[in-house]
Design a protein around this motif. Structure first.
Motif, PDB file in Angstrom:
ATOM      1  N   SER A 239       5.272  -3.573   4.464  1.00  0.00           N
ATOM      2  CA  SER A 239       5.540  -3.574   3.194  1.00  0.00           C
ATOM      3  C   SER A 239       4.273  -4.213   2.592  1.00  0.00           C
ATOM      4  O   SER A 239       4.163  -5.275   2.679  1.00  0.00           O
ATOM      5  CB  SER A 239       6.962  -3.973   2.699  1.00  0.00           C
ATOM      6  N   VAL A 240       3.533  -3.536   1.689  1.00  0.00           N
ATOM      7  CA  VAL A 240       2.374  -4.162   0.655  1.00  0.00           C
ATOM      8  C   VAL A 240       2.876  -4.697  -0.383  1.00  0.00           C
ATOM      9  O   VAL A 240       3.604  -3.848  -1.272  1.00  0.00           O
ATOM     10  CB  VAL A 240       1.462  -2.978   0.735  1.00  0.00           C
TER      11      VAL A 240
ATOM     12  N   ASP B 246       4.192   1.361   4.662  1.00  0.00           N
ATOM     13  CA  ASP B 246       5.560   1.881   5.179  1.00  0.00           C
ATOM     14  C   ASP B 246       6.489   1.385   3.901  1.00  0.00           C
ATOM     15  O   ASP B 246       7.621   1.973   3.979  1.00  0.00           O
ATOM     16  CB  ASP B 246       6.355   1.207   6.431  1.00  0.00           C
ATOM     17  N   GLY B 247       6.046   0.839   3.032  1.00  0.00           N
ATOM     18  CA  GLY B 247       7.053   0.455   1.686  1.00  0.00           C
ATOM     19  C   GLY B 247       5.902  -0.483   0.863  1.00  0.00           C
ATOM     20  O   GLY B 247       4.956  -0.873   0.907  1.00  0.00           O
ATOM     21  N   ILE B 248       6.642  -0.699  -0.381  1.00  0.00           N
ATOM     22  CA  ILE B 248       5.888  -1.623  -1.519  1.00  0.00           C
ATOM     23  C   ILE B 248       6.951  -2.528  -1.733  1.00  0.00           C
ATOM     24  O   ILE B 248       8.145  -2.348  -2.146  1.00  0.00           O
ATOM     25  CB  ILE B 248       5.647  -0.513  -2.587  1.00  0.00           C
TER      26      ILE B 248
ATOM     27  N   ASP C   6      -1.452   4.831  -3.546  1.00  0.00           N
ATOM     28  CA  ASP C   6      -2.472   4.886  -2.692  1.00  0.00           C
ATOM     29  C   ASP C   6      -2.028   4.112  -1.600  1.00  0.00           C
ATOM     30  O   ASP C   6      -2.576   4.626  -0.635  1.00  0.00           O
ATOM     31  CB  ASP C   6      -3.823   4.389  -3.291  1.00  0.00           C
ATOM     32  N   ALA C   7      -1.495   3.067  -1.613  1.00  0.00           N
ATOM     33  CA  ALA C   7      -1.240   2.035  -0.540  1.00  0.00           C
ATOM     34  C   ALA C   7      -0.166   2.984   0.375  1.00  0.00           C
ATOM     35  O   ALA C   7      -0.243   2.921   1.614  1.00  0.00           O
ATOM     36  CB  ALA C   7      -0.409   0.956  -0.970  1.00  0.00           C
TER      37      ALA C   7
ATOM     38  N   PHE D 131      -9.533  -0.875   0.567  1.00  0.00           N
ATOM     39  CA  PHE D 131      -8.084  -0.820   0.490  1.00  0.00           C
ATOM     40  C   PHE D 131      -7.472   0.076   1.912  1.00  0.00           C
ATOM     41  O   PHE D 131      -6.618  -0.699   2.488  1.00  0.00           O
ATOM     42  CB  PHE D 131      -7.865  -0.276  -0.879  1.00  0.00           C
ATOM     43  N   GLU D 132      -7.930   1.173   2.032  1.00  0.00           N
ATOM     44  CA  GLU D 132      -7.389   2.212   3.102  1.00  0.00           C
ATOM     45  C   GLU D 132      -7.783   1.304   4.309  1.00  0.00           C
ATOM     46  O   GLU D 132      -6.683   1.306   5.154  1.00  0.00           O
ATOM     47  CB  GLU D 132      -8.204   3.498   2.753  1.00  0.00           C
ATOM     48  N   ASN D 133      -9.044   1.193   4.674  1.00  0.00           N
ATOM     49  CA  ASN D 133      -9.317   0.553   5.892  1.00  0.00           C
ATOM     50  C   ASN D 133      -8.342  -0.812   6.212  1.00  0.00           C
ATOM     51  O   ASN D 133      -7.900  -0.709   7.261  1.00  0.00           O
ATOM     52  CB  ASN D 133     -10.740   0.253   5.967  1.00  0.00           C
TER      53      ASN D 133
END
Length: 241
Positions: A5-6, A38-40, A31-32, A226-228
């Protein structure tokens, strides 16, 4: 596999430093998810110095993964927000008013009656409840007695001692995690987990349900993208299986 979870608080901090909506918090959250989260997670505080209460309301209908709201449940404003938004999970943290960042878990024995009551309110609304605890088997047992669904192990102590003696650093967390498993509690973890120490932690506690990571992940994203960065964190969890 353990879910990632970000925590997007630091994105909100950056946005608030200049006013306006850059970076766009909702877009960054979506985007995350698109990049593999898997979550925010959000942690609104009474002074709204990072995540604003309006952000929480804006995010809920737009997210496709799990939404976790953490915060100080002794604030009525926080309780009302959670009951209004109804996230998948609420994580109860014993923050003091104006606290810079979370720095300890609940004394689940001293505060049993209070926690039992507030957990019951959230569970009645259909919200899964996790409570922040230190790696202490007594506190884990106390948490189970409150009726919570999960605990979140406060991992700052592990992170602080990881590079000195990682086996010694992980030991109390393994014992606490084993106690949680024995008592039927779900298990989350968070605070100062990063690309250096995450895999070792998850490997030694393979039944870990979820980690919530914000500060380190956003710092890494400044260098790595961010993606990487999200994919690199996910890989640490995959290698722990």
């Amino acid at each position: 596999m353990t879910k990632l979870s970000v925590n997007i608080n630091k994105i909100a901090t950056l946005r608030n430093s200049r006013g306006g909506n850059n970076p766009d918090l909702v877009k960054m959250a979506k985007d995350a998810e698109r990049f593999g989260a898997d979550g925010i997670t959000v942690h609104p505080r009474p002074d709204e110095r990072h995540i604003r209460y309006a952000d929480v309301r804006d995010l809920k209908p737009l997210l496709s993964t799990e939404f976790n709201i953490e915060g100080n449940c002794t604030e009525q404003k926080f309780i009302d927000l959670v009951l209004e938004v109804k996230p998948h999970q609420v994580t109860l943290v014993p923050d003091a008013l104006g606290q810079l960042t979370s720095d300890h878990g609940w004394d689940t024995i001293t505060h049993k009656n209070y926690l039992e009551n507030i957990i019951g309110i959230f569970k009645e609304a259909g919200i899964r409840v996790s409570i922040f605890v230190d790696p202490d088997e007594r506190m884990v047992a106390g948490a189970a007695a409150t009726g919570t669904d999960r605990i979140e192990l406060y991992t700052e102590g592990y992170a602080r001692h990881y590079h000195t003696n990682r086996n010694e650093a992980i030991a109390p967390y393994v014992l606490a995690a084993q106690k949680a498993k024995e008592l039927g509690l779900g298990l989350n973890a968070g605070h100062d987990l990063d690309l250096d120490n995450l895999q070792f932690f998850a490997t030694h506690i393979p039944w870990l349900d979820e980690v919530s990571i914000g500060h380190a992940l956003i710092c890494d994203a400044l260098y790595l993208g961010f993606e990487n960065t999200i994919q690199l964190y996910k890989r640490q969890l995959e290698r722990s299986i």
